[in-house]
Scaffold this motif. Structure first.
Motif, mmCIF file in Angstrom:
data_model
loop_
_atom_site.group_PDB
_atom_site.id
_atom_site.type_symbol
_atom_site.label_atom_id
_atom_site.label_comp_id
_atom_site.label_asym_id
_atom_site.label_seq_id
_atom_site.Cartn_x
_atom_site.Cartn_y
_atom_site.Cartn_z
ATOM 1 N N ALA A 179 3.081 76.386 25.966
ATOM 2 C CA ALA A 179 2.259 77.299 26.755
ATOM 3 C C ALA A 179 3.086 78.460 27.292
ATOM 4 N N LEU A 189 -2.963 77.159 30.789
ATOM 5 C CA LEU A 189 -2.965 77.045 29.334
ATOM 6 C C LEU A 189 -2.395 75.706 28.890
ATOM 7 N N SER A 190 -1.339 75.240 29.551
ATOM 8 C CA SER A 190 -0.741 73.956 29.209
ATOM 9 C C SER A 190 -1.728 72.809 29.406
ATOM 10 N N ARG A 232 -4.894 72.990 29.141
ATOM 11 C CA ARG A 232 -5.895 73.040 28.074
ATOM 12 C C ARG A 232 -5.318 72.502 26.766
ATOM 13 N N LEU A 233 -4.039 72.766 26.526
ATOM 14 C CA LEU A 233 -3.412 72.261 25.311
ATOM 15 C C LEU A 233 -3.300 70.738 25.342
ATOM 16 N N ALA A 272 -5.258 83.206 28.473
ATOM 17 C CA ALA A 272 -4.327 82.168 28.912
ATOM 18 C C ALA A 272 -4.824 81.473 30.165
ATOM 19 N N CYS A 325 -0.487 81.913 34.524
ATOM 20 C CA CYS A 325 -1.255 81.467 33.360
ATOM 21 C C CYS A 325 -0.646 80.320 32.565
ATOM 22 N N ALA A 326 0.651 80.069 32.684
ATOM 23 C CA ALA A 326 1.272 79.056 31.830
ATOM 24 C C ALA A 326 0.707 77.664 32.101
ATOM 25 N N ALA A 376 3.701 70.489 25.800
ATOM 26 C CA ALA A 376 2.601 71.417 26.078
ATOM 27 C C ALA A 376 3.049 72.517 27.034
ATOM 28 N N ASP A 377 3.818 72.159 28.056
ATOM 29 C CA ASP A 377 4.333 73.164 28.988
ATOM 30 C C ASP A 377 5.231 74.168 28.262
#
Length: 212
Positions: A59, A29-30, A32-33, A166, A25-26, A55-56
């Motif tokens: 996330a 999510l990153s 998307r951020l 996430a 999931c990381a 972002a990484d």
């Protein structure tokens, strides 16, 4: 496979479960951020690379926090309101400690004297982490102890909710995310608040029934 009962152990759930959540999931999510470049032909500049790394980093901390929160609350009956902020600060030190420790082990196998030298930086970083943890633990609201731990069903539901969020499953279905968070909140409060009240009422009824 050797010890399947370990799946019920909090240490197993927090280590392997969180690692699996980060792997799955990381990255979504990153992205998307901070979305990737529109074209593969575009060369990323320094500004883009810094934002991409930030972002990484954010996330990974968000996934770790929201996945471990229900597990810790269920097993230990407490949670830390400042855990996410402290994780952002502590992760570099913990990562440094991990690499220093691995390097010390690898070098110490062949050059014990050099391994002894590397033990000092490992000790320094470890001491700093210990002092930081003890300092935060002394804060009044660094950890909140619940009168009753929530149920395992609540913990499982909340973990799944965090994973689906996430991974981006609620990206175009925000109303379902809001409903899920509301259910989790009300359900968790019901476990924590109503269950102890039921015990009090039941105990009061027993006392009243035994009175002449």
């Amino acid at each position: 496979m050797w010890r399947p009962i370990d799946i019920l152990d909090p240490g197993f759930q927090l280590s392997f479960g969180t690692s699996a959540a980060l792997v799955l999931c990381a990255r979504p999510l990153s992205l998307r951020l901070y979305p990737p470049l529109l074209s593969n032909n575009d060369l990323p500049g320094t500004k883009f690379m810094i934002k991409r790394a930030a972002a990484d980093y954010l996330a990974a901390n968000l996934v770790g926090f929201f996945v471990t929160l229900p597990i810790v609350t269920y097993h230990y009956g407490m949670f830390s309101p400042v855990a996410l902020a402290l994780g952002l600060i502590a992760l570099p030190a913990v990562s440094l400690l991990l690499w220093l420790g691995l390097t010390k082990i690898a070098v110490g196998l062949f050059l014990p004297s050099v391994g002894m030298v590397l033990a000092r930086p490992v000790e320094w970083v470890t001491d700093w982490i210990n002092v930081s943890v003890r300092t935060v633990a002394s804060w009044k609201y660094s950890a909140v102890t619940l009168p009753e731990a929530p149920s395992a069903w609540w913990a499982g539901f909340t973990v799944l909710l965090a994973l689906f969020w996430a991974a981006g499953s609620f990206r175009d279905r925000r109303i379902f995310l809001v409903i899920g968070v509301a259910i989790s909140t009300v359900w968790g409060l019901g476990n924590v608040v109503l269950d102890p009240l039921r015990h009090v009422v039941r105990y009061s009824n027993v006392i009243a029934a035994t009175q002449p």
